[in-house]
Design an enzyme around this catalytic site. Structure first.
Site, mmCIF file in Angstrom:
data_model
loop_
_atom_site.group_PDB
_atom_site.id
_atom_site.type_symbol
_atom_site.label_atom_id
_atom_site.label_comp_id
_atom_site.label_asym_id
_atom_site.label_seq_id
_atom_site.Cartn_x
_atom_site.Cartn_y
_atom_site.Cartn_z
ATOM 1 N N CYS A 112 0.825 -1.218 0.000
ATOM 2 C CA CYS A 112 0.000 0.000 0.000
ATOM 3 C C CYS A 112 0.854 1.260 0.000
ATOM 4 C CB CYS A 112 -0.921 -0.022 1.215
ATOM 5 S SG CYS A 112 -1.844 1.495 1.427
ATOM 6 N N CYS A 128 -1.543 1.726 -3.050
ATOM 7 C CA CYS A 128 -2.517 2.805 -2.839
ATOM 8 C C CYS A 128 -1.905 4.201 -2.821
ATOM 9 C CB CYS A 128 -3.229 2.617 -1.501
ATOM 10 S SG CYS A 128 -3.469 0.917 -0.988
ATOM 11 N N LYS A 169 -0.017 5.345 -6.092
ATOM 12 C CA LYS A 169 -1.060 5.345 -7.135
ATOM 13 C C LYS A 169 -1.956 6.573 -7.013
ATOM 14 C CE LYS A 169 -4.806 4.093 -6.243
ATOM 15 N NZ LYS A 169 -5.212 2.724 -6.099
ATOM 16 N N TYR A 196 -8.650 -3.722 -11.132
ATOM 17 C CA TYR A 196 -8.386 -2.411 -10.524
ATOM 18 C C TYR A 196 -7.127 -1.758 -11.117
ATOM 19 C CZ TYR A 196 -11.315 -3.107 -6.257
ATOM 20 O OH TYR A 196 -12.314 -3.262 -5.347
ATOM 21 N N GLU A 244 -6.917 1.659 -13.444
ATOM 22 C CA GLU A 244 -6.326 2.827 -12.768
ATOM 23 C C GLU A 244 -5.103 3.325 -13.542
ATOM 24 O OE1 GLU A 244 -5.685 1.679 -8.669
ATOM 25 O OE2 GLU A 244 -7.776 2.081 -8.151
ATOM 26 N N HIS A 297 -27.171 21.189 -1.194
ATOM 27 C CA HIS A 297 -27.259 21.769 -2.527
ATOM 28 C C HIS A 297 -26.271 22.927 -2.682
ATOM 29 C CE1 HIS A 297 -29.261 22.482 -6.301
ATOM 30 N NE2 HIS A 297 -29.303 23.777 -6.021
ATOM 31 N N GLU A 306 -26.135 14.925 -3.693
ATOM 32 C CA GLU A 306 -27.527 15.044 -3.231
ATOM 33 C C GLU A 306 -28.457 14.125 -4.022
ATOM 34 O OE1 GLU A 306 -29.521 18.917 -3.972
ATOM 35 O OE2 GLU A 306 -27.868 19.373 -5.325
HETATM 36 P P1 NDP Z 1 -7.470 -8.194 -10.420
HETATM 37 O O1 NDP Z 1 -7.606 -9.566 -9.917
HETATM 38 O O2 NDP Z 1 -8.408 -7.148 -9.948
HETATM 39 O O3 NDP Z 1 -7.533 -8.219 -12.010
HETATM 40 C C1 NDP Z 1 -6.716 -9.066 -12.758
HETATM 41 C C2 NDP Z 1 -7.078 -8.917 -14.207
HETATM 42 O O4 NDP Z 1 -6.171 -9.677 -14.991
HETATM 43 C C3 NDP Z 1 -8.488 -9.410 -14.521
HETATM 44 O O5 NDP Z 1 -9.092 -8.514 -15.404
HETATM 45 C C4 NDP Z 1 -8.223 -10.766 -15.175
HETATM 46 O O6 NDP Z 1 -9.184 -11.111 -16.127
HETATM 47 C C5 NDP Z 1 -6.906 -10.504 -15.871
HETATM 48 N N1 NDP Z 1 -6.179 -11.744 -16.109
HETATM 49 C C6 NDP Z 1 -5.931 -12.750 -15.238
HETATM 50 N N2 NDP Z 1 -5.227 -13.733 -15.830
HETATM 51 C C7 NDP Z 1 -5.033 -13.336 -17.106
HETATM 52 C C8 NDP Z 1 -4.403 -13.937 -18.232
HETATM 53 N N3 NDP Z 1 -3.825 -15.154 -18.149
HETATM 54 N N4 NDP Z 1 -4.402 -13.260 -19.391
HETATM 55 C C9 NDP Z 1 -4.984 -12.053 -19.482
HETATM 56 N N5 NDP Z 1 -5.601 -11.435 -18.467
HETATM 57 C C10 NDP Z 1 -5.627 -12.080 -17.292
HETATM 58 O O7 NDP Z 1 -5.960 -7.837 -10.136
HETATM 59 P P2 NDP Z 1 -5.135 -6.496 -10.171
HETATM 60 O O8 NDP Z 1 -3.775 -6.932 -10.541
HETATM 61 O O9 NDP Z 1 -5.807 -5.437 -10.975
HETATM 62 O O10 NDP Z 1 -5.188 -6.024 -8.646
HETATM 63 C C11 NDP Z 1 -4.957 -6.931 -7.580
HETATM 64 C C12 NDP Z 1 -5.818 -6.591 -6.407
HETATM 65 O O11 NDP Z 1 -5.290 -5.469 -5.737
HETATM 66 C C13 NDP Z 1 -7.240 -6.198 -6.756
HETATM 67 O O12 NDP Z 1 -8.096 -7.302 -6.877
HETATM 68 C C14 NDP Z 1 -7.646 -5.309 -5.622
HETATM 69 O O13 NDP Z 1 -8.224 -6.078 -4.597
HETATM 70 C C15 NDP Z 1 -6.336 -4.713 -5.164
HETATM 71 N N6 NDP Z 1 -6.254 -3.310 -5.597
HETATM 72 C C16 NDP Z 1 -7.112 -2.419 -5.041
HETATM 73 C C17 NDP Z 1 -7.103 -1.104 -5.448
HETATM 74 C C18 NDP Z 1 -8.071 -0.139 -4.849
HETATM 75 O O14 NDP Z 1 -8.586 -0.410 -3.788
HETATM 76 N N7 NDP Z 1 -8.352 0.983 -5.514
HETATM 77 C C19 NDP Z 1 -6.168 -0.630 -6.461
HETATM 78 C C20 NDP Z 1 -5.321 -1.659 -6.995
HETATM 79 C C21 NDP Z 1 -5.369 -2.947 -6.570
HETATM 80 P P3 NDP Z 1 -10.603 -11.774 -15.720
HETATM 81 O O15 NDP Z 1 -11.422 -10.692 -15.113
HETATM 82 O O16 NDP Z 1 -11.133 -12.228 -17.052
HETATM 83 O O17 NDP Z 1 -10.288 -12.886 -14.804
#
Ligand code: NDP
Length: 453
Positions: free
Chosen positions: A43, A48, A51, A178, A182, A437, A442
Site C-alpha cells: 500500500c 494505494c 497510485k 483495478y 487505474e 445543494h 444530493e
Molecule cells: P485483479 O484480480 O483485480 O484483475 C486481474 C485482471 O487480470 C483481470 O481482469 C483478469 O481477467 C486478468 N487476467 C488474469 N489472468 C489473465 C491472463 N492469463 N491473461 C490475461 N488477463 C488475465 O488484479 P489487479 O492486478 O488489478 O489487482 C490486484 C488486487 O489489488 C485487486 O483485486 C484489488 O483487490 C487490489 N487493488 C485495489 C485497489 C483499490 O482499492 N483501488 C487498487 C489496486 C489494486 P478476468 O477478469 O477475465 O479474470
C-alpha cells in the site's frame, strides 16, 4: 515467564502486519516483526499511496482543459515532467517509511531486517537467528503475477511501473481489474497514448454491469484505447520500442507494457509447505474466524488469505486478530459483504454492497434508482464527462443493499453512503435525509422514481 522469546512474531511489515504488531504490543505482548523490503508494504510503497499521488497528477490534465470555460487563460500549453512527479513521490514514500519505523519503535516492537522463514509451529529463522514465538503471524501480502507468453520478460509489473527512468509516450496495460483501469487512466491523463487490452467482453468483472459500461464509455471519451476480447500473444523488442501482437492479429508499438493480471500470495521461501499449512486452490492461506491457519499457532491475515485485497480490510483484520488472541473479548466477525471500495480510474468508481445483478439473484424483487447526469461543473467547463449514481433496494424490506457511483470523488461520496448501507437503512430513510445543494451527491437522497424494478 513465557517459554518463548516472543508472544507474537509477525512476518511482513505491511499494513496488516504493522497494525497487528502495534496493537498486540499495546496489550503488553512481546512482539517482533521481520521485513525484508520496505516498511508499509504494498500500500505505502507500490500501491494505494503512490497510485493516488499519480492519479492526482493525471487529474490536472482535465483541470487545465476545464479552466478555460471559467475564464482562466493558461499562457501556454502546460507541460508535464515525469522526473519531478516520480522523485517527489519517492521523497514522500521515504517519509512514510520513517513514520512506520517510528510507530513500531514507539510501540516497543523489535524490527528485524530480513526475510523470515517458518521452521516449525513456534520457530522462525531470520538472518541466521532462530527465534521462538507463541504465535507467528504471516502477513506477507501478495506479489504481481504475469501469465506466460513470449516476451513476458519485457513487461513491467505494478512494483516497477512507478519508478520508470523515462516517461512512456506510448503505454499499454494488460488486464481488466483495478490496477489495469487505474493505470490506463493515470498514463492517459499524464499524456501517454494509452491502450488497455482485456481478454473478456468488458473490464471490471464482478462490478455492477451498468457501472462497467458507463466507465468504459467515459474512459473511451477521455482517450484510452480499449481493446476487449483479445490478449497479448507476443511482445518483441523493436527499434525505439516494443511491438505487441494481440491474439486478434492486431499489432501495436509502444514504449512500455504493464501486466496487471492479478496478484498471488507471496509465500515463496517461507517454509509453510514443509508444515503442510492448508491453502485454497489459488494458493491463499486458509484461516478460521480467529485467523488461525491449519497450524493453530500460525496466524494469517490480509492479501495472503482469501478475502478482498484491500488495505482497510487488512487493518480491520489485524484489530480483530489481536482482540481474539491478546484481548479479553471475542470480537464480532468482520462483515466482508458490505465493504466499500473505490477504483481510481478516471472518473472514479465508488461502490458498496450488491451490484444490480447480484441483488436480482439474492432477492425476489428489487428496485433500481439511478441518475446519469452532467455535473454542474461541466456546464461551463465544456467537458462531456457525465456522472452515474445508482441505488439498489430490496423491494420487500425497502433496505438499500447497494450503492454505486462513477464520477468525480466517487470514493469520498461512497464512504459516507457506506455507513448508511452498512447500518441497513431503508430507501425511505435515505429519502428523509435533506440533500446538500448544490452537490452531485444530493442525488443519492433525491432519486424518488425507480428506473426499473
Ligand atoms: P485483479 O484480480 O483485480 O484483475 C486481474 C485482471 O487480470 C483481470 O481482469 C483478469 O481477467 C486478468 N487476467 C488474469 N489472468 C489473465 C491472463 N492469463 N491473461 C490475461 N488477463 C488475465 O488484479 P489487479 O492486478 O488489478 O489487482 C490486484 C488486487 O489489488 C485487486 O483485486 C484489488 O483487490 C487490489 N487493488 C485495489 C485497489 C483499490 O482499492 N483501488 C487498487 C489496486 C489494486 P478476468 O477478469 O477475465 O479474470
Amino acid at each position: 515467564m513465557s517459554e518463548f522469546d516472543y508472544d507474537l512474531f509477525v512476518i511482513g511489515a505491511g499494513s496488516g502486519g504493522v497494525r497487528a504488531a502495534r496493537t498486540a504490543a499495546a496489550t503488553g505482548a512481546r512482539v517482533a516483526v521481520a521485513e525484508d523490503r520496505y516498511l508499509g508494504g504494498t500500500c505505502v510503497n507500490v500501491g494505494c499511496v503512490p497510485k493516488k499521488l499519480y492519479s492526482y497528477a493525471a487529474h490536472f490534465h482535465d483541470s487545465f482543459e476545464d479552466a478555460g470555460g471559467f475564464g482562466w487563460n493558461l499562457p501556454e500549453a502546460p507541460t508535464f515532467d515525469w522526473a519531478t512527479l516520480r522523485d517527489n513521490k519517492i521523497g514522500e514514500i521515504k517519509r512514510l517509511n520513517g513514520i512506520y519505523g517510528r510507530l513500531l519503535d514507539n510501540a516497543g516492537v523489535r524490527l528485524i531486517n530480513g526475510r523470515a522463514s517458518v521452521v516449525d509451529a513456534h520457530h522462525v529463522s531470520v538472518g541466521g537467528e532462530t527465534i521462538s514465538a507463541e504465535k507467528i503471524l504471516v502477513a506477507v501480502g501478495g506479489w504481481p503475477w504475469v501469465p506466460d507468453f513470449p516476451g513476458k520478460e519485457l513487461t513491467l509489473d505494478s512494483n516497477r511501473v512507478f519508478d520508470l527512468d523515462s516517461f512512456p509516450e506510448r503505454f499499454l496495460v494488460l488486464g481488466g481489474g483495478y490496477i489495469a483501469v487505474e493505470f490506463a487512466s493515470i498514463f492517459n491523463g499524464l499524456g501517454s497514448d494509452t491502450h488497455l487490452i482485456y481478454r473478456g467482453d468488458l473490464f471490471l468483472r464482478g462490478f455492477d454491469q451498468e457501472v462497467r459500461e458507463f466507465t468504459r464509455d467515459e474512459m473511451a471519451k477521455k482517450g484510452v484505447n480499449l481493446h476487449f476480447g483479445t490478449n497479448i500473444e507476443t511482445i518483441e523488442k523493436v527499434e525505439g520500442g516494443l511491438k505487441v501482437t494481440l491474439t486478434s492479429g492486431e499489432t501495436l508499438e509502444v514504449d512500455a507494457v504493464l501486466a496487471a493480471t492479478g496478484r498471488r500470495p507471496h509465500l515463496e521461501g517461507l517454509g509453510l509447505d514443509k508444515l503442510d499449512v492448508a491453502t485454497s486452490d489459488d494458493g491463499k492461506l486458509k484461516i478460521n474466524e480467529r485467523f488461525e491457519t491449519s497450524v493453530p499457532s500460525i496466524l494469517a491475515l490480509g492479501d495472503v488469505t482469501d478475502g478482498p485485497e484491500l488495505t482497510p480490510v487488512a487493518l480491520e483484520e489485524a484489530m480483530k486478530l489481536v482482540e481474539h488472541h491478546f484481548g479479553d473479548t471475542t470480537p464480532a466477525p468482520l462483515d466482508y459483504e458490505r465493504i466499500a471500495t473505490a477504483v481510481f480510474c478516471h472518473p472514479n468508481i465508488g461502490t458498496v454492497g450488491l451490484s444490480e445483478e447480484a441483488a436480482r439473484e439474492r432477492f425476489d424483487a428489487i428496485r433500481v434508482y439511478s441518475a446519469d447526469f452532467r455535473p454542474m461543473k461541466h456546464t461551463l467547463s465544456g467537458s462531456s464527462e457525465r456522472c452515474l449514481m445508482k441505488l439498489i433496494v430490496d423491494d420487500a424490506s425497502d433496505v438499500v443493499v447497494g450503492a454505486h457511483m462513477v464520477g468525480d470523488e466517487a470514493g469520498e461520496v461512497i464512504q459516507g453512503i457506506a455507513i448508511a448501507v452498512r447500518a441497513g437503512l431503508t430507501k425511505a430513510q435515505f429519502d428523509q435525509t435533506v440533500g446538500i445543494h448544490p452537490t452531485g451527491a444530493e442525488e443519492f437522497v433525491t432519486m424518488r422514481t425507480p428506473t426499473r424494478n
